[in-house]
Scaffold this motif. Structure first.
Motif, PDB file in Angstrom:
ATOM      1  N   TRP A   1      46.088  35.676  46.014  1.00  0.00           N
ATOM      2  CA  TRP A   1      46.411  36.966  45.659  1.00  0.00           C
ATOM      3  C   TRP A   1      45.347  37.603  44.492  1.00  0.00           C
ATOM      4  CZ3 TRP A   1      49.229  40.985  47.216  1.00  0.00           C
ATOM      5  CH2 TRP A   1      49.730  41.665  46.206  1.00  0.00           C
ATOM      6  N   VAL A   2      44.907  38.697  44.710  1.00  0.00           N
ATOM      7  CA  VAL A   2      43.966  39.280  43.657  1.00  0.00           C
ATOM      8  C   VAL A   2      44.847  40.209  42.971  1.00  0.00           C
ATOM      9  CG1 VAL A   2      41.840  40.564  43.258  1.00  0.00           C
ATOM     10  CG2 VAL A   2      42.037  38.969  45.063  1.00  0.00           C
TER      11      VAL A   2
ATOM     12  N   TYR B   1      39.192  47.133  40.042  1.00  0.00           N
ATOM     13  CA  TYR B   1      40.559  47.178  40.780  1.00  0.00           C
ATOM     14  C   TYR B   1      40.407  48.070  41.835  1.00  0.00           C
ATOM     15  CZ  TYR B   1      42.784  44.906  36.627  1.00  0.00           C
ATOM     16  OH  TYR B   1      42.996  44.128  35.671  1.00  0.00           O
TER      17      TYR B   1
ATOM     18  N   GLY C   1      47.972  44.400  43.516  1.00  0.00           N
ATOM     19  CA  GLY C   1      47.034  43.627  44.125  1.00  0.00           C
ATOM     20  C   GLY C   1      46.779  43.579  45.436  1.00  0.00           C
TER      21      GLY C   1
ATOM     22  N   ALA D   1      36.365  45.568  44.052  1.00  0.00           N
ATOM     23  CA  ALA D   1      37.378  44.602  44.439  1.00  0.00           C
ATOM     24  C   ALA D   1      37.990  45.081  45.933  1.00  0.00           C
ATOM     25  CB  ALA D   1      38.536  44.975  43.277  1.00  0.00           C
TER      26      ALA D   1
ATOM     27  N   TYR E   1      47.521  44.772  50.649  1.00  0.00           N
ATOM     28  CA  TYR E   1      46.905  45.298  49.802  1.00  0.00           C
ATOM     29  C   TYR E   1      47.809  46.208  49.186  1.00  0.00           C
ATOM     30  CZ  TYR E   1      43.287  47.200  47.092  1.00  0.00           C
ATOM     31  OH  TYR E   1      42.354  47.811  46.059  1.00  0.00           O
TER      32      TYR E   1
ATOM     33  N   GLY F   1      42.825  38.299  48.876  1.00  0.00           N
ATOM     34  CA  GLY F   1      41.545  38.002  48.537  1.00  0.00           C
ATOM     35  C   GLY F   1      40.890  37.392  50.066  1.00  0.00           C
TER      36      GLY F   1
ATOM     37  N   LYS G   1      36.323  42.794  48.448  1.00  0.00           N
ATOM     38  CA  LYS G   1      36.727  41.365  47.978  1.00  0.00           C
ATOM     39  C   LYS G   1      37.825  40.990  48.645  1.00  0.00           C
ATOM     40  CE  LYS G   1      33.603  40.993  44.118  1.00  0.00           C
ATOM     41  NZ  LYS G   1      33.757  40.383  42.678  1.00  0.00           N
ATOM     42  N   ALA G   2      38.773  41.998  49.003  1.00  0.00           N
ATOM     43  CA  ALA G   2      40.044  41.947  49.332  1.00  0.00           C
ATOM     44  C   ALA G   2      39.907  42.240  50.869  1.00  0.00           C
ATOM     45  CB  ALA G   2      41.101  42.732  48.642  1.00  0.00           C
TER      46      ALA G   2
END
Length: 472
Positions: free
Chosen positions: A376-377, A455, A368, A459, A271, A371, A462-463
């Motif tokens: 990759w988010v 972000y 990013g 987010a 991350y 996920g 979710k990551a």
């Protein structure tokens, strides 16, 4: 000029300008076998150059090291990557010398918190902040100003972010390491109900993230606090390859580029997103920015002696600083014993963010995180590309970030907003930022609400690589 004459100049300058070497004295320094050999060799090199050059010149101060600013036989300073800077009065004008006798080094005890930040660890080991590693925003601000000449705007931004995301913002207290029952509402008395703050080592939060210079990613082996000698060895190799023997900005930028690539490849839960990614890149710039002996860009040098001391990186072999294969062990971080001079001017948010952008634009890391399915988010594609704009962005990111993260004290949100405004507003306004964070009444929205949710806020959950866990 004969070698003997240079030696006399050296000793004459020493007698006037080295009182801080007592009780050892310059004689003790010169009698040290390694020091004696190094200095004699470099004086001989200087004599050879003087004999071949009609005009005085400066010697290389990297791999070769040696004497700097030797004009007409007057010695201004001796620079040695092993011994560090040995300055005369002219060389340190406007600087402050450390260590200080009233702040002696003491290794941490078994209950003392230490974390991923070598600067904070050093401050605790010398007693500039509480030696137990539990400190308030005010204590950190005062200590970073006293030892590193960190500007109040920068220290407030970093320490407030640390207290928000890893400490107790009500008491403005935090652990400089991991979770600690001494931190929390009512001195931790409500932690069983509200949870124990993570400390600044809380992964993916404001002050800690992946791709660190000397710490491993949390999701690789669950340890993002311990110093990793192999990673410092890689930094040392870049100091030789890119820094001409010093831990320069060029050296740390290359180290970051390599660390980002290696971390992203090895860590399936990687991350790297704002604002924590900016703090990570800032930590790279802080290596020469704060740990140099003197101010970088104004004669200060991030030499081996200074950097290894602040990182607690102990070479396994003496006198081998120019060996790319040199390995290290770890000892408690401390201010260099041989004498060290802090930077002469405060580092402000603008300089720090300029350093962040320098690191970012060199390495071009993708923002990013991984996920839930390890895809990759993608983070924001366009981040502000000048120091003033990114500085305002980071201030806003704190305000946009904290409402959904204050698990321990969400019911006290209004008082938290008031506290934050008082701490951060002065630096925020000084930058000329548009005033768009919550006002003193605890109301109002930021223009980064949508960015936060996409972000920074939702987010994160979710990551899987983010390290953020929603407390239900």
């Amino acid at each position: 000029m004969h070698l003997s004459a240079v030696y006399i100049a050296f000793l004459a300058a020493s007698a006037c300008a080295f009182p801080w070497l007592k009780p050892e004295g310059i004689e003790a320094l010169l009698s040290h076998p390694e020091a004696q050999a190094e200095i004699k060799t470099r004086l001989a090199e200087h004599e050879a150059i003087q004999n071949s050059q009609p005009e005085p010149r400066k010697l290389n101060t990297g791999l070769v090291g040696g004497l700097v600013t030797l004009l007409d036989g007057t010695l201004s300073a001796v620079l040695d990557n092993v011994l560090g800077l040995i300055p005369t009065n002219d060389a340190v004008k406007g600087l402050k010398k450390f260590p200080e006798a009233k702040y002696p080094f003491r290794a941490p005890g078994s209950t003392d918190q230490r974390g991923p930040c070598p600067g904070l660890n050093t401050l605790a080991n010398h007693g500039y902040i509480p030696r137990n590693g539990i400190a308030t925003i005010g204590q950190i601000n005062a200590a970073t100003a006293a030892v590193f000449n960190m500007g109040a705007d920068l220290s407030s931004l970093l320490s407030t972010g640390g207290a928000l995301d890893g400490g107790d913002i009500i008491s403005q207290k935090m652990s400089i390491g991991g979770p600690d029952s001494r931190v929390g509402v009512l001195n931790g008395g409500l932690n069983k109900l509200l949870g124990t703050p993570s400390g600044i080592s809380g992964h993916g939060k404001f002050n800690e993230g992946d791709a660190s210079a000397t710490r491993e990613d949390f999701y690789l082996n669950g340890d993002n606090i311990s110093f990793k000698p192999e990673l410092f060895k890689q930094l040392h190799q870049q100091a030789i390859a890119k820094g001409n023997g010093t831990y320069s900005v060029d050296a740390i930028k290359e180290h970051f580029k390599n660390r980002y690539a290696a971390s992203k490849a090895a860590n399936k839960q990687f991350y790297f997103n704002l604002p924590s990614s900016a703090v990570v890149m800032g930590a790279y710039y802080f290596i020469p920015g704060f740990f140099s002996n003197g101010t970088i860009g104004a004669g200060g040098v991030a030499n081996e002696a200074s950097i290894t001391s602040f990182y607690g990186a102990k070479p396994t072999k003496k006198g081998a600083w120019n060996d790319p294969a040199l390995t290290y062990t770890h000892v408690p971080e401390r201010i260099p014993e041989q004498g060290w001079y802090r930077r002469a001017t405060p580092m402000t948010v603008v300089e720090a963010v300029g350093g962040i952008l320098d690191v970012y634009l060199y390495a071009k890391p993708a923002m990013g995180g991984s996920g839930a399915d390890q895809s990759w988010v993608l983070g924001p594609l366009n981040i502000p590309n000048n120091p003033q704009a990114l500085s305002c962005f980071l201030y806003n990111a704190i305000y946009a970030n904290f409402p959904s993260e204050l698990f321990n004290s969400v019911v006290l949100l209004q008082s938290v907003v008031n506290s934050l405004s008082g701490l951060l507003a002065p630096g925020y306004k000084a930058l000329g930022c548009t005033i768009n964070f919550p006002d003193a009444s605890g109301t109002g929205a930021t223009r980064y609400d949508a960015w936060s949710k996409r972000y920074v806020g939702d987010a994160k959950y979710k990551a899987t690589g983010s390290g953020w866990y929603r407390k239900l």
